[in-house]
Design a protein around this motif. Structure first.
Motif, mmCIF file in Angstrom:
data_model
loop_
_atom_site.group_PDB
_atom_site.id
_atom_site.type_symbol
_atom_site.label_atom_id
_atom_site.label_comp_id
_atom_site.label_asym_id
_atom_site.label_seq_id
_atom_site.Cartn_x
_atom_site.Cartn_y
_atom_site.Cartn_z
ATOM 1 N N TYR A 121 0.840 -1.196 0.000
ATOM 2 C CA TYR A 121 0.000 0.000 0.000
ATOM 3 C C TYR A 121 0.880 1.253 0.000
ATOM 4 C CZ TYR A 121 1.045 0.079 5.047
ATOM 5 O OH TYR A 121 1.686 0.111 6.255
ATOM 6 N N CYS A 178 2.834 -6.119 5.858
ATOM 7 C CA CYS A 178 2.193 -5.041 5.095
ATOM 8 C C CYS A 178 3.240 -3.974 4.815
ATOM 9 C CB CYS A 178 1.040 -4.434 5.888
ATOM 10 S SG CYS A 178 -0.261 -5.618 6.277
ATOM 11 N N ILE A 179 3.422 -3.689 3.544
ATOM 12 C CA ILE A 179 4.554 -2.867 3.107
ATOM 13 C C ILE A 179 4.053 -1.552 2.529
ATOM 14 C CG2 ILE A 179 6.531 -2.793 1.527
ATOM 15 C CD1 ILE A 179 6.060 -6.014 1.490
ATOM 16 N N ASN A 180 4.449 -0.465 3.165
ATOM 17 C CA ASN A 180 4.079 0.865 2.694
ATOM 18 C C ASN A 180 5.181 1.355 1.746
ATOM 19 O OD1 ASN A 180 3.516 3.587 2.418
ATOM 20 N ND2 ASN A 180 2.917 3.862 4.552
ATOM 21 N N GLU A 188 15.344 -1.236 -4.397
ATOM 22 C CA GLU A 188 16.343 -1.300 -3.317
ATOM 23 C C GLU A 188 15.859 -2.136 -2.132
ATOM 24 O OE1 GLU A 188 19.126 -0.142 -4.058
ATOM 25 O OE2 GLU A 188 18.552 1.085 -5.780
ATOM 26 N N MET A 189 14.532 -2.329 -2.047
ATOM 27 C CA MET A 189 13.978 -3.032 -0.884
ATOM 28 C C MET A 189 13.855 -4.540 -1.132
ATOM 29 S SD MET A 189 13.762 -0.158 0.471
ATOM 30 C CE MET A 189 12.985 -0.104 2.080
ATOM 31 N N PRO A 192 16.387 -7.221 1.013
ATOM 32 C CA PRO A 192 15.977 -7.524 2.391
ATOM 33 C C PRO A 192 14.595 -8.174 2.483
ATOM 34 C CG PRO A 192 16.109 -5.128 2.037
ATOM 35 C CD PRO A 192 16.741 -5.786 0.857
ATOM 36 N N ASP A 195 14.990 -11.802 1.778
ATOM 37 C CA ASP A 195 15.584 -12.471 2.951
ATOM 38 C C ASP A 195 14.532 -12.703 4.036
ATOM 39 O OD1 ASP A 195 17.999 -12.420 1.689
ATOM 40 O OD2 ASP A 195 18.795 -10.705 2.801
ATOM 41 N N TYR A 196 13.706 -11.697 4.255
ATOM 42 C CA TYR A 196 12.649 -11.829 5.268
ATOM 43 C C TYR A 196 11.715 -12.988 4.895
ATOM 44 C CZ TYR A 196 9.141 -10.428 8.714
ATOM 45 O OH TYR A 196 8.262 -10.424 9.779
ATOM 46 N N GLU A 199 13.302 -16.392 5.442
ATOM 47 C CA GLU A 199 13.262 -16.748 6.873
ATOM 48 C C GLU A 199 11.858 -17.165 7.294
ATOM 49 O OE1 GLU A 199 15.381 -17.410 9.052
ATOM 50 O OE2 GLU A 199 17.177 -16.670 8.061
ATOM 51 N N HIS B 176 5.082 2.467 8.326
ATOM 52 C CA HIS B 176 5.850 2.166 7.109
ATOM 53 C C HIS B 176 5.992 0.676 6.869
ATOM 54 C CE1 HIS B 176 7.106 6.290 8.322
ATOM 55 N NE2 HIS B 176 6.784 6.485 7.065
ATOM 56 N N LEU B 177 5.850 -0.089 7.932
ATOM 57 C CA LEU B 177 5.925 -1.541 7.800
ATOM 58 C C LEU B 177 5.129 -2.147 8.952
ATOM 59 C CD1 LEU B 177 7.404 -3.618 5.911
ATOM 60 C CD2 LEU B 177 9.137 -3.817 7.704
ATOM 61 N N MET B 189 14.251 -13.082 12.294
ATOM 62 C CA MET B 189 13.774 -12.091 11.337
ATOM 63 C C MET B 189 14.523 -10.757 11.460
ATOM 64 S SD MET B 189 11.665 -14.279 10.414
ATOM 65 C CE MET B 189 10.430 -13.787 9.209
ATOM 66 N N PRO B 192 17.141 -9.574 8.313
ATOM 67 C CA PRO B 192 16.496 -8.965 7.136
ATOM 68 C C PRO B 192 15.712 -7.701 7.470
ATOM 69 C CG PRO B 192 15.495 -11.117 7.648
ATOM 70 C CD PRO B 192 16.721 -10.990 8.494
ATOM 71 N N ASP B 195 18.124 -4.879 7.609
ATOM 72 C CA ASP B 195 18.526 -4.490 6.250
ATOM 73 C C ASP B 195 17.435 -3.645 5.579
ATOM 74 O OD1 ASP B 195 20.832 -5.895 6.597
ATOM 75 O OD2 ASP B 195 20.205 -7.649 5.434
ATOM 76 N N TYR B 196 16.191 -4.064 5.775
ATOM 77 C CA TYR B 196 15.073 -3.312 5.190
ATOM 78 C C TYR B 196 15.066 -1.879 5.745
ATOM 79 C CZ TYR B 196 10.412 -2.330 3.360
ATOM 80 O OH TYR B 196 9.350 -1.789 2.672
ATOM 81 N N GLU B 199 17.865 0.277 4.328
ATOM 82 C CA GLU B 199 17.515 0.736 2.975
ATOM 83 C C GLU B 199 16.486 1.851 3.038
ATOM 84 O OE1 GLU B 199 18.745 0.442 0.176
ATOM 85 O OE2 GLU B 199 20.113 -1.216 0.477
ATOM 86 N N TRP B 200 15.539 1.701 3.943
ATOM 87 C CA TRP B 200 14.474 2.702 4.080
ATOM 88 C C TRP B 200 15.072 4.067 4.410
ATOM 89 C CZ3 TRP B 200 12.184 6.189 7.360
ATOM 90 C CH2 TRP B 200 10.878 6.588 7.044
ATOM 91 N N ARG B 203 17.004 5.860 1.474
ATOM 92 C CA ARG B 203 16.204 6.394 0.365
ATOM 93 C C ARG B 203 16.004 7.896 0.460
ATOM 94 N NH1 ARG B 203 12.590 7.254 3.920
ATOM 95 N NH2 ARG B 203 10.472 7.958 3.454
#
Lengths: 204, 204
Positions: A121, A178-180, A188-189, A192, A195-196, A199, B176-177, B189, B192, B195-196, B199-200, B203
């Motif tokens: 989203y 849920c990824i904003n 770039e995301m 990771p 990887d998530y 896992e 954001h997540l 977890m 990863p 790492d996410y 990266e966030w 940006r």
């Protein structure tokens, strides 16, 4: 059991891009429009017609739309046929191998396969900008026009979800992550995120 | 500007564990109970009293609770003092360096610092199990008792959030997540996730 990732997404949030890139990164098969093609083969209906039935409004929410064409009974029976064919196609895909499926209520239909369900989203401004960048036909639309389009498509997705499930589309409880994507550079995301996900599947 | 991560979380979902482990992994400072201590110093009130005011129900939602002690006007004025002190303490923390803050409405209060806001949640069964594993006093509670406790604490958190913001606690749009920890081994977890997060922040 094969690893299944389902991606539900708000229109313009980049869910398809995430799906495609993740599929490359994880070496999973990617399914999106191909599903419509398979349903068309399964039912003998045209792809365009199936898209209309399954995306542009469904019974009982599509009542007005259906009535206006005075084809309500036909429409309703075809809709059921499409739903049955869709479930069949999704299960065939799930049996084939590790895969990522965007949309089509796969989070619901493939529940027995223990999928990892993602929801993607973004805020409205970010979705409008992404639409403009990605789609030729949306370049010249005003913000207001694009916003209405985004809202309408998401409304249809929500309605569609209600037909196949009593779980609400977009409620975070129904997803594992849920990824904003607002203001985020998706490519770039991916590393990771992959990887998530790896896992997540390892935990079971 | 310092990197700020805020973690909002359902009770029993492992939000604190995620916060602590992420802080170790990212080499960020971690703040949780320390904030109460600082507010106590700031206001001269006892830590226990501040916890009661800020967690166990707040005006206007704590009206019943407050009334029942017939200390409503005092309670309301102390509550405002706590909120003011809390905002001050949070901003001091944000100025100090990269950090992770669990709870306390930091996502709202520190908005101007551009924090990355995480929401951690899980299904009820998973939260009940986690509570039993982690807390001595919850080992002997029945499922029903634990469920009521979890719901009540989350209700208080939601109410608290409503006092400091018109954004709804737990609505994915405000984060954001959003991480569902049901059936997940949190420590696996973290890498990863870190790492996410890196990266966030990159940006921007």
């Amino acid at each position: 059991m094969n690893k299944i990732i389902t991606i539900s997404r708000e229109f313009g949030s980049g869910g398809r891009e995430i799906g495609k890139r993740l599929a490359d990164e994880l070496d999973f098969s990617y399914y999106d429009a191909e599903i419509i093609t398979s349903i068309a083969k399964e039912t003998g209906m045209s792809e365009e017609y199936i898209k209309n039935i399954s995306e542009k409004g469904m019974y009982p929410y599509a009542f007005h739309f259906a009535k206006s064409f005075a084809i309500y009974p036909v429409y309703q029976s075809n809709q059921t046929e499409v739903l049955v064919a869709e479930a069949k196609v999704l299960k065939q895909i799930a049996e084939k191998g590790d895969c990522i499926i965007v949309g089509r209520g796969a989070d619901i239909t493939l529940k027995e396969y223990g999928p990892m369900n993602l929801f993607v989203y973004a805020n409205m401004q970010s979705k409008i900008e992404r639409c403009r960048q990605k789609r030729q036909d949306e370049k010249d639309m005003t913000d207001k026009e694009l916003q209405n389009k985004i809202k309408q498509i998401d409304k249809n997705r929500r309605n569609y979800h209600r037909i196949i499930s009593n779980l609400e589309w977009g409620d975070k409880e129904n997803y594992h992550l849920c990824i904003n994507t607002s203001g985020v550079e998706i490519k770039e995301m991916i590393s990771p995120l992959a990887d998530y996900i790896e896992e997540w599947f390892r935990r079971k």
